[in-house]
Design an enzyme around this catalytic site. Structure first.
Site, mmCIF file in Angstrom:
data_model
loop_
_atom_site.group_PDB
_atom_site.id
_atom_site.type_symbol
_atom_site.label_atom_id
_atom_site.label_comp_id
_atom_site.label_asym_id
_atom_site.label_seq_id
_atom_site.Cartn_x
_atom_site.Cartn_y
_atom_site.Cartn_z
ATOM 1 N N SER A 107 0.751 -1.409 0.212
ATOM 2 C CA SER A 107 -0.050 0.441 -0.310
ATOM 3 C C SER A 107 0.839 1.093 0.038
ATOM 4 O O SER A 107 0.350 2.325 -0.141
ATOM 5 C CB SER A 107 -0.713 -0.064 1.124
ATOM 6 O OG SER A 107 -1.999 -0.698 1.240
ATOM 7 N N LYS A 119 0.189 3.903 -2.753
ATOM 8 C CA LYS A 119 -1.156 4.777 -2.262
ATOM 9 C C LYS A 119 -0.442 6.716 -2.213
ATOM 10 O O LYS A 119 -0.942 7.165 -2.194
ATOM 11 C CB LYS A 119 -1.421 4.556 -1.307
ATOM 12 C CG LYS A 119 -2.670 2.904 -1.341
ATOM 13 C CD LYS A 119 -3.854 2.687 -0.573
ATOM 14 C CE LYS A 119 -4.701 1.674 -0.730
ATOM 15 N NZ LYS A 119 -4.220 0.007 0.109
ATOM 16 N N SER A 171 -6.025 3.204 4.240
ATOM 17 C CA SER A 171 -5.864 1.848 3.381
ATOM 18 C C SER A 171 -6.528 1.194 2.824
ATOM 19 O O SER A 171 -6.316 0.308 2.212
ATOM 20 C CB SER A 171 -4.376 1.343 3.911
ATOM 21 O OG SER A 171 -4.316 1.131 2.697
ATOM 22 N N LYS A 180 2.613 6.646 4.783
ATOM 23 C CA LYS A 180 1.632 5.885 4.614
ATOM 24 C C LYS A 180 2.661 4.151 5.132
ATOM 25 O O LYS A 180 3.316 3.982 5.118
ATOM 26 C CB LYS A 180 1.810 5.372 3.621
ATOM 27 C CG LYS A 180 0.443 4.076 3.144
ATOM 28 C CD LYS A 180 -0.549 4.773 3.137
ATOM 29 C CE LYS A 180 -1.646 3.886 3.069
ATOM 30 N NZ LYS A 180 -1.972 2.729 3.302
#
Length: 362
Positions: free
Chosen positions: A69, A72, A124, A231
């Site tokens: 992720s 992202k 997420s 993140k």
């Protein structure tokens, strides 16, 4: 002041570009540091000074790897730059059915793009990633094209994206160094920085009498003084991935680890190490006179320097043609800075009494 020597070159033709007369140059041109040893439990790691783009630490940093992720980060910055944050995003069947982490959007649910970006980055949400991609890119495939275009623009040389969420897919990868560069780029965007630094977000919920309430999965925001992003990520093939950022004494650093079973501890140590060994140093201050010339520095220039590097920054004064249009507008040239014979930045210079010196510093 950290001038080692001051040279000058008078140009006979107009060659100065806007890109050169800026506070800093592209991160790809910055000098990588060679500091005292530090280690992590990660398969790959990197640490970057966000403002200057200087890579302070890298271990296996150019190896393409699965990034889960952390994808992202690219999704968010592309959506912010290509979309309108007040737009209404409608959730498709494809988005609702996306596997993995989710903010539990329902079919045809409508939410403004900015709120959906909060769901993307704090929780997420793979459903949010897909809905955002379809809205901004016209389709998931169209959005992925924008992601890869942005990667080229930023100068990511070991990255390729196949989806907006980071679920494992062949030919979907990045590297620790690329993620550091991407994060440094994204963190300079105010909307992105606001979203990733938010610990908790409430958003309108059309299905229940209470709002959505999203708590950020990034524990660094509560574990590290000055933490402000970025993140988390995990899949069974990528294992634990993390990008964190923090700001102390006006200096923002971003740390990256890929496949790291002890990432929270490693990120604390990496950030501490960066602040200790590479604090920002003032190379030149706005308004400083340039010896031997009736000129003054137009912008301050700070750079992260190890103690042994202080005093090793060289400068070169480049003067523009006095018959050029830029000269008529008040520009006189620019001052370049070099470390180990590599360009690390440049600032404009003006006449000592120029009104530009009294304008707000950008």
């Amino acid at each position: 002041m950290i001038f080692k020597k001051l040279l000058h070159i008078r140009l006979t033709t107009f060659i100065v570009t806007v890109a050169l007369v800026s506070l800093y140059v592209s991160p790809a041109q910055h000098v990588q540091a060679s500091p005292a040893a530090i280690g992590t439990n990660a398969r790959a790691a990197a640490l970057i000074d966000v403002e200057s783009g200087r890579l302070l630490y890298s271990n296996n940093g150019d190896t393409p790897m699965r990034i889960a992720s952390l994808t992202k980060i690219m999704t968010a910055i592309v959506a912010i730059e290509h979309g309108n944050l007040s737009d209404t995003v409608k959730t498709s069947k494809r988005a609702v059915g996306k596997e993995g982490s989710s903010i539990y959007l329902q079919l045809d649910e409508q939410m403004n793009l900015k709120d959906m970006l909060f769901g993307l980055m704090l929780r997420s949400g793979n459903d949010a990633a897909t809905a955002i991609a379809e809205h901004v890119g016209g389709s998931e495939e169209g959005f992925v094209h924008l992601m890869n275009e942005k990667a080229i623009q930023i100068g990511l040389t070991n990255s390729h994206f196949m989806n907006p969420h980071g679920l494992d897919e062949d030919n979907h990868y990045s590297s620790a160094n690329d993620l550091a560069k991407l994060s440094a780029y994204a963190l300079k965007n105010e909307a992105f920085a606001e979203i990733v630094s938010t610990k908790e977000k409430r958003a309108p919920n059309p299905h229940d009498p209470w709002d959505y309430r999203w708590t950020n999965k990034n524990k660094m925001l509560n574990m590290y003084e000055g933490a402000d992003g970025v993140k988390t990520g995990y899949t069974k093939k990528s294992f634990r991935c993390l990008v964190s950022s923090a700001t102390r004494n006006g200096q923002k650093l971003a740390a990256v680890t890929i496949n790291d079973g002890d990432d929270w501890a490693d990120h604390r140590n990496m950030l501490d190490w960066g602040y200790k060994h590479f604090p920002l140093k003032t190379v030149v201050e706005r308004g400083n006179d340039i010896s031997g010339y009736p000129l003054a520095v137009g912008q301050s220039f700070n750079y992260p320097l190890e103690s042994e590097e202080v005093g090793g920054v060289e400068s070169k004064l480049v003067l523009i043609d006095s018959t050029s249009m830029q000269y008529a507008l008040g520009d006189r040239g620019y001052l370049q800075f070099y470390l180990n014979n590599k360009l690390i930045g440049s600032v404009p210079v003006y006449d000592s009494g120029s009104t530009r010196l009294s304008l707000p510093n950008k």
